[in-house]
Design an enzyme around this catalytic site. Structure first.
Site, PDB file in Angstrom:
ATOM      1  N   HIS A 153       0.844  -1.197   0.000  1.00 57.94           N
ATOM      2  CA  HIS A 153       0.000   0.000   0.000  1.00 57.94           C
ATOM      3  C   HIS A 153       0.879   1.246   0.000  1.00 57.94           C
ATOM      4  O   HIS A 153       2.106   1.146   0.019  1.00 57.94           O
ATOM      5  CB  HIS A 153      -0.910   0.020   1.240  1.00 57.94           C
ATOM      6  CG  HIS A 153      -0.163   0.214   2.531  1.00 57.94           C
ATOM      7  ND1 HIS A 153       0.264  -0.838   3.304  1.00 57.94           N
ATOM      8  CD2 HIS A 153       0.258   1.339   3.182  1.00 57.94           C
ATOM      9  CE1 HIS A 153       0.900  -0.375   4.369  1.00 57.94           C
ATOM     10  NE2 HIS A 153       0.923   0.944   4.325  1.00 57.94           N
ATOM     11  N   HIS A 202      -6.006  -1.611   3.870  1.00 59.57           N
ATOM     12  CA  HIS A 202      -5.951  -0.371   3.096  1.00 59.57           C
ATOM     13  C   HIS A 202      -5.012  -0.559   1.913  1.00 59.57           C
ATOM     14  O   HIS A 202      -4.018  -1.267   1.985  1.00 59.57           O
ATOM     15  CB  HIS A 202      -5.545   0.841   3.929  1.00 59.57           C
ATOM     16  CG  HIS A 202      -4.155   0.774   4.510  1.00 59.57           C
ATOM     17  ND1 HIS A 202      -3.630  -0.329   5.126  1.00 59.57           N
ATOM     18  CD2 HIS A 202      -3.180   1.716   4.585  1.00 59.57           C
ATOM     19  CE1 HIS A 202      -2.401  -0.072   5.554  1.00 59.57           C
ATOM     20  NE2 HIS A 202      -2.099   1.159   5.228  1.00 59.57           N
ATOM     21  N   HIS A 216       4.971   7.397   2.319  1.00 56.42           N
ATOM     22  CA  HIS A 216       5.687   6.129   2.234  1.00 56.42           C
ATOM     23  C   HIS A 216       4.979   5.184   1.281  1.00 56.42           C
ATOM     24  O   HIS A 216       3.804   5.368   0.957  1.00 56.42           O
ATOM     25  CB  HIS A 216       5.812   5.463   3.611  1.00 56.42           C
ATOM     26  CG  HIS A 216       4.531   4.927   4.174  1.00 56.42           C
ATOM     27  ND1 HIS A 216       3.741   5.641   5.050  1.00 56.42           N
ATOM     28  CD2 HIS A 216       3.899   3.738   3.997  1.00 56.42           C
ATOM     29  CE1 HIS A 216       2.689   4.909   5.383  1.00 56.42           C
ATOM     30  NE2 HIS A 216       2.741   3.753   4.762  1.00 56.42           N
ATOM     31  N   HIS A 248       0.406  -0.327  14.840  1.00 54.36           N
ATOM     32  CA  HIS A 248      -0.516   0.775  14.607  1.00 54.36           C
ATOM     33  C   HIS A 248      -1.815   0.537  15.383  1.00 54.36           C
ATOM     34  O   HIS A 248      -2.300  -0.600  15.459  1.00 54.36           O
ATOM     35  CB  HIS A 248      -0.898   0.873  13.119  1.00 54.36           C
ATOM     36  CG  HIS A 248       0.204   1.314  12.213  1.00 54.36           C
ATOM     37  ND1 HIS A 248       0.916   2.473  12.419  1.00 54.36           N
ATOM     38  CD2 HIS A 248       0.692   0.768  11.068  1.00 54.36           C
ATOM     39  CE1 HIS A 248       1.797   2.611  11.448  1.00 54.36           C
ATOM     40  NE2 HIS A 248       1.699   1.600  10.628  1.00 54.36           N
ATOM     41  N   TYR A 257       9.322   1.431   9.860  1.00 54.67           N
ATOM     42  CA  TYR A 257       9.532   2.413   8.793  1.00 54.67           C
ATOM     43  C   TYR A 257      11.020   2.689   8.641  1.00 54.67           C
ATOM     44  O   TYR A 257      11.772   2.717   9.626  1.00 54.67           O
ATOM     45  CB  TYR A 257       8.825   3.731   9.126  1.00 54.67           C
ATOM     46  CG  TYR A 257       7.319   3.662   9.042  1.00 54.67           C
ATOM     47  CD1 TYR A 257       6.660   3.850   7.836  1.00 54.67           C
ATOM     48  CD2 TYR A 257       6.559   3.432  10.188  1.00 54.67           C
ATOM     49  CE1 TYR A 257       5.280   3.805   7.761  1.00 54.67           C
ATOM     50  CE2 TYR A 257       5.177   3.380  10.127  1.00 54.67           C
ATOM     51  CZ  TYR A 257       4.538   3.573   8.908  1.00 54.67           C
ATOM     52  OH  TYR A 257       3.168   3.516   8.846  1.00 54.67           O
ATOM     53  N   GLU A 267       8.134   1.099   4.177  1.00 55.58           N
ATOM     54  CA  GLU A 267       7.583   0.412   5.345  1.00 55.58           C
ATOM     55  C   GLU A 267       7.502  -1.073   5.034  1.00 55.58           C
ATOM     56  O   GLU A 267       7.251  -1.461   3.887  1.00 55.58           O
ATOM     57  CB  GLU A 267       6.170   0.936   5.650  1.00 55.58           C
ATOM     58  CG  GLU A 267       5.472   0.225   6.812  1.00 55.58           C
ATOM     59  CD  GLU A 267       3.993   0.597   6.936  1.00 55.58           C
ATOM     60  OE1 GLU A 267       3.394   1.056   5.948  1.00 55.58           O
ATOM     61  OE2 GLU A 267       3.428   0.387   8.023  1.00 55.58           O
TER      62      GLU A 267
END
Length: 309
Positions: A153, A202, A216, A248, A257, A267
């Site tokens: 993503h 996502h 990112h 997260h 990251y 990431e």
């Protein structure tokens, strides 16, 4: 279905030799092509070991930041359907011919309200995965570096996340899995939004910030242990690490990251719950943003919010 996934991220790098060492030797991507762009810039194309299409990452020498994203649709007819919806939204759409991007078929191209370039296509030359499709092993025996299996993503910034969210919903049929708002009141402002078209938690996230910037792009791993192992390897290779392994709150994913040699943030991401269109959207208020981004530390570092390419 329309959009199946983010097919490729095309980014700029300042030094191709350093970039190739990072993406091939440390992350373990497979180089599939090296050529020169129509503008005369050196380009290198990569895929992960569990991706079957020709490429998912394109590096182009000459700066930093994202050049464009490619979005792969399930059916050829989806291209025309998205073209019409994009025009209805008010976007200027141009046709993209087979071969404009190596190994990619016909499609469309437009600039979003965030000033990012999106390309939509249906076909890309299939190379196959490293383990094949006939009685496949779970992973290749001789992975290089982290051995990332696939692109996952990206997170971008723009001045009007609410407008960009509407574009992604109306043109791509995305739905929001998570949002960050200034409040729970009806007149709230949208600070950030995480969207997808399938069960992936996502595919693209959008937060407020400058137009056309990259925060990112991420590669998929399986679990916590792989994220920790990746962080060990990043340190062994003297990669600039931005955030050490953590979780997260938003998406529940686990993450590390880091920066490529040009300063683009990468990431490695694992986990997160399964998304469904009928699942209620998780809403975070901006006063809890620290916990939403970094669940354990519960606060953001300045670099994470200010360094963009």
């Amino acid at each position: 279905m329309g959009i199946m996934r983010m097919g490729y991220a095309h980014v700029r790098v300042t030094d191709m030799t350093e970039a190739k060492n990072h993406y091939a030797s440390t992350l373990g991507l497979y180089e599939t092509l090296e050529d020169t762009s129509p503008e005369g810039n050196k380009r290198v194309f990569y895929k992960g070991w569990d991706e079957w299409d020709h490429h998912s990452v394109v590096l182009e020498e000459g700066g930093v930041g994202v050049v464009k994203y490619g979005w792969k649709v399930e059916n050829e007819a989806d291209i025309e359907a998205i073209e019409k919806k994009a025009q209805t939204f008010g976007l200027t759409v141009e046709r993209m011919a087979k071969g404009e991007n190596p190994e990619v078929g016909d499609g469309i191209r437009f600039s979003t309200t965030s000033d990012h370039v999106f390309e939509v296509y249906h076909s890309q030359t299939a190379i196959g995965t490293e383990v094949g499709t006939h009685n496949p092993d779970p992973f290749p025996r001789h992975l290089v570096g982290v051995g990332v299996p696939a692109l996952d993503h990206s997170l971008i910034t723009c001045e009007d996340p609410k407008l960009m969210e509407r574009l992604l919903m109306e043109v791509f049929d995305f739905y929001a899995t998570e949002r960050v708002q200034t409040s729970l009141d009806d007149d709230h402002d949208l600070v950030g939004t995480w969207l997808t078209s399938n069960n992936q938690i996502h595919q693209l996230a959008v937060i407020g910030g400058p137009q056309g910037k990259l925060h990112h792009f991420a590669f998929r791993l399986d679990d916590w242990s792989e994220v920790g192992h990746a962080a060990d390897l990043l340190t062994m290779d003297d990669v600039s690490v931005d955030v050490t392994p953590t979780r997260h709150g938003i998406t529940r994913g686990v993450t590390t990251y880091f920066f490529d040699p040009s300063g683009n943030r990468n990431e490695v991401f694992a986990g997160g719950y399964l998304a469904f269109p009928d699942r209620p959207t998780n809403v975070w208020t901006v006063d809890q943003l620290g916990q939403g981004i970094f669940y354990h530390a519960r606060e953001l570092n300045e670099r994470f919010t200010s360094v963009l390419t």
